[in-house]
Scaffold this active site. Sequence first.
Site, PDB file in Angstrom:
ATOM      1  N   ASP A  34       0.803  -1.220   0.000  1.00  0.00           N
ATOM      2  CA  ASP A  34       0.000   0.000   0.000  1.00  0.00           C
ATOM      3  C   ASP A  34       0.838   1.273   0.000  1.00  0.00           C
ATOM      4  OD1 ASP A  34      -2.214  -1.665   0.108  1.00  0.00           O
ATOM      5  OD2 ASP A  34      -2.287  -1.629   2.296  1.00  0.00           O
TER       6      ASP A  34
ATOM      7  N   LYS B 120       1.795   2.168  -5.126  1.00  0.00           N
ATOM      8  CA  LYS B 120       2.328   1.633  -6.382  1.00  0.00           C
ATOM      9  C   LYS B 120       1.406   1.939  -7.565  1.00  0.00           C
ATOM     10  CE  LYS B 120       2.341  -2.380  -4.336  1.00  0.00           C
ATOM     11  NZ  LYS B 120       2.099  -1.992  -2.934  1.00  0.00           N
TER      12      LYS B 120
ATOM     13  N   GLY C   5      -4.528  -4.194  -3.818  1.00  0.00           N
ATOM     14  CA  GLY C   5      -5.519  -3.161  -4.139  1.00  0.00           C
ATOM     15  C   GLY C   5      -4.727  -1.926  -4.519  1.00  0.00           C
ATOM     16  N   HIS C   6      -4.707  -1.603  -5.800  1.00  0.00           N
ATOM     17  CA  HIS C   6      -3.899  -0.487  -6.287  1.00  0.00           C
ATOM     18  C   HIS C   6      -4.826   0.661  -6.701  1.00  0.00           C
ATOM     19  CE1 HIS C   6      -0.320  -3.377  -7.247  1.00  0.00           C
ATOM     20  NE2 HIS C   6      -0.665  -3.360  -5.969  1.00  0.00           N
ATOM     21  N   THR C   7      -4.667   1.792  -6.020  1.00  0.00           N
ATOM     22  CA  THR C   7      -5.589   2.910  -6.230  1.00  0.00           C
ATOM     23  C   THR C   7      -5.006   3.944  -7.195  1.00  0.00           C
ATOM     24  OG1 THR C   7      -6.155   2.614  -3.901  1.00  0.00           O
ATOM     25  CG2 THR C   7      -7.041   4.576  -4.982  1.00  0.00           C
TER      26      THR C   7
ATOM     27  N   ARG D 100       2.458 -28.603  -7.230  1.00  0.00           N
ATOM     28  CA  ARG D 100       2.283 -29.120  -8.595  1.00  0.00           C
ATOM     29  C   ARG D 100       0.895 -29.695  -8.846  1.00  0.00           C
ATOM     30  NH1 ARG D 100       7.588 -32.273  -7.563  1.00  0.00           N
ATOM     31  NH2 ARG D 100       6.462 -32.281  -5.608  1.00  0.00           N
TER      32      ARG D 100
ATOM     33  N   GLN E  15       2.053  -5.947  -3.222  1.00  0.00           N
ATOM     34  CA  GLN E  15       2.504  -6.068  -1.826  1.00  0.00           C
ATOM     35  C   GLN E  15       3.815  -5.269  -1.641  1.00  0.00           C
ATOM     36  OE1 GLN E  15       1.447  -9.429  -3.374  1.00  0.00           O
ATOM     37  NE2 GLN E  15      -0.459  -8.458  -2.859  1.00  0.00           N
TER      38      GLN E  15
ATOM     39  N   THR F  45      -8.421  -3.296  -0.515  1.00  0.00           N
ATOM     40  CA  THR F  45      -9.036  -4.577  -0.863  1.00  0.00           C
ATOM     41  C   THR F  45     -10.037  -5.019   0.194  1.00  0.00           C
ATOM     42  OG1 THR F  45      -7.153  -5.272  -2.162  1.00  0.00           O
ATOM     43  CG2 THR F  45      -8.505  -7.046  -1.273  1.00  0.00           C
TER      44      THR F  45
ATOM     45  N   GLY G 220       4.046  12.367   1.904  1.00  0.00           N
ATOM     46  CA  GLY G 220       4.676  13.348   2.796  1.00  0.00           C
ATOM     47  C   GLY G 220       3.642  14.372   3.231  1.00  0.00           C
ATOM     48  N   ASP G 221       2.654  14.636   2.384  1.00  0.00           N
ATOM     49  CA  ASP G 221       1.595  15.618   2.703  1.00  0.00           C
ATOM     50  C   ASP G 221       0.845  15.248   3.981  1.00  0.00           C
ATOM     51  OD1 ASP G 221       0.759  13.510   0.664  1.00  0.00           O
ATOM     52  OD2 ASP G 221      -1.212  14.187   1.350  1.00  0.00           O
TER      53      ASP G 221
HETATM   54  P1  GDP Z   1      -0.773   0.391  -3.553  1.00  0.00           P
HETATM   55  O1  GDP Z   1      -1.359  -0.883  -3.089  1.00  0.00           O
HETATM   56  O2  GDP Z   1       0.704   0.454  -3.315  1.00  0.00           O
HETATM   57  O3  GDP Z   1      -1.125   0.749  -4.961  1.00  0.00           O
HETATM   58  O4  GDP Z   1      -1.403   1.530  -2.628  1.00  0.00           O
HETATM   59  P2  GDP Z   1      -2.959   1.658  -2.196  1.00  0.00           P
HETATM   60  O5  GDP Z   1      -3.720   2.164  -3.342  1.00  0.00           O
HETATM   61  O6  GDP Z   1      -3.416   0.422  -1.543  1.00  0.00           O
HETATM   62  O7  GDP Z   1      -2.838   2.723  -1.030  1.00  0.00           O
HETATM   63  C1  GDP Z   1      -2.302   3.985  -1.223  1.00  0.00           C
HETATM   64  C2  GDP Z   1      -3.355   5.003  -0.779  1.00  0.00           C
HETATM   65  O8  GDP Z   1      -2.766   6.281  -0.663  1.00  0.00           O
HETATM   66  C3  GDP Z   1      -4.465   5.187  -1.806  1.00  0.00           C
HETATM   67  O9  GDP Z   1      -5.642   5.515  -1.127  1.00  0.00           O
HETATM   68  C4  GDP Z   1      -3.974   6.353  -2.655  1.00  0.00           C
HETATM   69  O10 GDP Z   1      -5.044   7.050  -3.278  1.00  0.00           O
HETATM   70  C5  GDP Z   1      -3.317   7.196  -1.610  1.00  0.00           C
HETATM   71  N1  GDP Z   1      -2.149   7.994  -2.045  1.00  0.00           N
HETATM   72  C6  GDP Z   1      -1.202   7.675  -2.938  1.00  0.00           C
HETATM   73  N2  GDP Z   1      -0.242   8.619  -2.953  1.00  0.00           N
HETATM   74  C7  GDP Z   1      -0.591   9.542  -2.055  1.00  0.00           C
HETATM   75  C8  GDP Z   1       0.022  10.759  -1.596  1.00  0.00           C
HETATM   76  O11 GDP Z   1       1.121  11.153  -1.998  1.00  0.00           O
HETATM   77  N3  GDP Z   1      -0.658  11.453  -0.628  1.00  0.00           N
HETATM   78  C9  GDP Z   1      -1.841  11.047  -0.122  1.00  0.00           C
HETATM   79  N4  GDP Z   1      -2.409  11.786   0.814  1.00  0.00           N
HETATM   80  N5  GDP Z   1      -2.437   9.905  -0.533  1.00  0.00           N
HETATM   81  C10 GDP Z   1      -1.810   9.167  -1.475  1.00  0.00           C
HETATM   82  P1  IMO Z   2      -0.887  -4.125  -2.272  1.00  0.00           P
HETATM   83  O1  IMO Z   2      -0.420  -4.654  -3.608  1.00  0.00           O
HETATM   84  C1  IMO Z   2      -1.001  -4.603   2.059  1.00  0.00           C
HETATM   85  C2  IMO Z   2      -1.121  -8.686   3.618  1.00  0.00           C
HETATM   86  C3  IMO Z   2      -2.392  -9.122   4.303  1.00  0.00           C
HETATM   87  C4  IMO Z   2      -1.831 -10.117   5.290  1.00  0.00           C
HETATM   88  C5  IMO Z   2      -0.708 -10.786   4.516  1.00  0.00           C
HETATM   89  C6  IMO Z   2      -1.091 -12.097   3.850  1.00  0.00           C
HETATM   90  O2  IMO Z   2      -2.164  -3.411  -2.306  1.00  0.00           O
HETATM   91  O3  IMO Z   2       0.215  -3.366  -1.620  1.00  0.00           O
HETATM   92  P2  IMO Z   2      -2.575 -12.763   1.753  1.00  0.00           P
HETATM   93  O4  IMO Z   2      -3.992 -12.438   1.428  1.00  0.00           O
HETATM   94  O5  IMO Z   2      -1.592 -12.293   0.728  1.00  0.00           O
HETATM   95  O6  IMO Z   2      -2.371 -14.197   2.093  1.00  0.00           O
HETATM   96  O7  IMO Z   2      -2.287 -11.944   3.111  1.00  0.00           O
HETATM   97  O8  IMO Z   2      -0.326  -9.847   3.514  1.00  0.00           O
HETATM   98  N1  IMO Z   2      -1.302  -8.155   2.250  1.00  0.00           N
HETATM   99  C7  IMO Z   2      -1.226  -6.858   1.927  1.00  0.00           C
HETATM  100  N2  IMO Z   2      -1.061  -5.779   2.704  1.00  0.00           N
HETATM  101  N3  IMO Z   2      -1.082  -4.460   0.721  1.00  0.00           N
HETATM  102  C8  IMO Z   2      -1.213  -5.537  -0.079  1.00  0.00           C
HETATM  103  O9  IMO Z   2      -1.156  -5.474  -1.412  1.00  0.00           O
HETATM  104  C9  IMO Z   2      -1.343  -6.809   0.521  1.00  0.00           C
HETATM  105  N4  IMO Z   2      -1.515  -8.056   0.053  1.00  0.00           N
HETATM  106  C10 IMO Z   2      -1.485  -8.873   1.117  1.00  0.00           C
HETATM  107  O10 IMO Z   2      -3.027  -8.051   4.928  1.00  0.00           O
HETATM  108  O11 IMO Z   2      -1.260  -9.444   6.367  1.00  0.00           O
HETATM  109 MG    MG Z   3      -2.887  -1.572  -1.837  1.00  0.00          MG
END
Ligand code: GDP
Ligand code: IMO
Ligand code: MG
Length: 423
Positions: A13, A16, A40-42, A143, A224, A300, A332-333
Site C-alpha cells: 500500500d 504503487k 488493491g492499487h488505487t 504441482r 505487496q 481490498t 509526505g503531505d
Molecule cells: P498500492 O497498493 O501500493 O497501490 O497503494 P494503495 O492504493 O493500496 O494505497 C495507497 C493510498 O494512498 C491510496 O488511497 C492512494 O489514493 C493514496 N495515495 C497515494 N499517494 C498519495 C500521496 O502522496 N498522498 C496522499 N495523501 N495519498 C496518497
Molecule cells: P498491495 O499490492 C497490504 C497482507 C495481508 C496479510 C498478509 C497475507 O495493495 O500493496 P494474503 O492475502 O496475501 O495471504 O495476506 O499480507 N497483504 C497486503 N497488505 N497491501 C497488499 O497489497 C497486501 N496483500 C497482502 O493483509 O497481512
Molecule cells: Mg494496496
Amino acid sequence: MAVDLLLGLQWGDEGKGKIVDVFTEKYDIIARFQGGPNAGHTLIFDGQKHVLHTIPSGIFHEDTKNLVGNGVVIDPVIFKKELENLDKFKTDYRKNLYISRKAHLILPTHRLLDAASEASKGKAKIGSTLKGIGPTYMDKTGRNGIRVGDLELENWKEKYRLLADKHESMIKFYDVDVQYNLDELEKEFFEAVELLKSLKFIDSEQYLQLAQESGKTILAEGAQGSLLDIDFGTYPFVTSSNTTAAGACTGLGVAPNKIGDAFGIFKAYTTRVGSGPFPTELFDEDGETMGRVGNEFGATTGRPRRCGWLDLVALRYAVQINGITQLIMMKGDVLSGFKTLKVCTAYKYKGEEITHLPFNIEPENVTPVYTEFSGWKEDLTKMTEASQLPSEFMEYVKFLEDELKTPISVISVGPDRKQTIHR
Ligand code: GDP
Ligand code: IMO
Ligand code: MG
C-alpha cells in the site's frame, strides 16, 4: 531494452498503483509479476477513483499493453468484476490486456481453504485478505494447480473437479465452521471463466522477449511490499509470493541481467494491514492522525491500516535486497502539521544497537532508536515543483537519501495523478 521494476519497500500500500499510472506514459508495456487480488492499487485522475486488484495499473492509457504475468494468481470472479468496472469507464481492455498462459487460477475452494486455515489459527492468524492466495500458491508449488492455459484444453473441468473435491476434504480436516454453498460459488466461477477465456492468452515470456528485442519499454509492477515477501518478509506474517526484485524474473521470465532501473516506493511513514510485528507502530494520537489524514484503510478489505514512524532499518534492508536505483516517496503531505517527526535509524537488540534487520523483530526483541526532525506546517498538496517544498521537508528527504544512499527522484504530495513532483 532493459526491463524496469517498481516495487513496494514496506508492507504494501505504498502507492504503487498511483505511480505506475504516472509512469505509464514512458512505457509500452506494464506487467504484473506476482500476487493476485490480495492487492488493491488505487489510481485517481479526472476526479475518478479506480481500484485495481489483478489488472496492471497501466490499463487506462490507450497506447500501453498490460500483461498479467505467469507469477500472478488470478481469481476469474474478481477479474470479471474488475473488467466490468473498466467497462463503466469505457476502457477498451480487449485491445491492451494480455494474460500469461502460465498464470495460476484461484478456485472458489482456494478461498474457502484460506478462510478455514485462518479460522483454525485463532489469534495466530496471518490476517490474510481471504482471497485464496496462500492455498493457490501452495497448489502451484505442490504441482497441483490449474493454469490459464489449461482452460484451452478440453478436459480442464475434470482436473478442476478432482482438485475441488480434494479441497473439500481438506476443509473438513480443519474442523472449523466455514459456511458455503459450492454450487453457487461454482456457477459464478464458471461464468467468470467464460469471460476470462474471451481475453488474449499468450506465452508471455516469449512476448516479453520479442518486445525487448524490438526496443519496447517495459515496467514490471510489483504487488505487496518487500516486508511481505515469502523469503525476506516478516515470516510467517507475509504473503505467499516473492514480492522482491527476483520475483519479477520468475514471475515474467525476464533474466536478471535484463533488469534496468529498480524503482523503490515507500510512504514517508509506515503502515501495515493484517497481523505481524511492526517495531515503529504507534498506538497514540500521532498514529491516529496518520491513519485519519492518510485515509489508511485497505483498498481490498477496507480494514484500518496500522500506522507508525518510518523504519529505516527495514527500508535499508529492502533497498539492499532489491538493488533499488531510485526512490519514490509518497504521502509526505500526510505529515504536515506534526510538530516533531521521528525516524527509526537503529534497533536495540539483545543489549546492542544494530542497523540491520535481525531474524526476529517481535516487540520483545527490538526497541526502535529514533532520530527526531522538526515538522512543517505547510500544506504540500498543491505544490508542483520541488522548489516549493518547505525546508524542513527537504531536510527529511536529504536525511533519507543519505541514509539509504539512493536518490529520491519522485515525491508524491496527494493521491491524484497530478500531485506528483519529479526532481
Ligand atoms: P498500492 O497498493 O501500493 O497501490 O497503494 P494503495 O492504493 O493500496 O494505497 C495507497 C493510498 O494512498 C491510496 O488511497 C492512494 O489514493 C493514496 N495515495 C497515494 N499517494 C498519495 C500521496 O502522496 N498522498 C496522499 N495523501 N495519498 C496518497
Ligand atoms: P498491495 O499490492 C497490504 C497482507 C495481508 C496479510 C498478509 C497475507 O495493495 O500493496 P494474503 O492475502 O496475501 O495471504 O495476506 O499480507 N497483504 C497486503 N497488505 N497491501 C497488499 O497489497 C497486501 N496483500 C497482502 O493483509 O497481512
Ligand atoms: Mg494496496
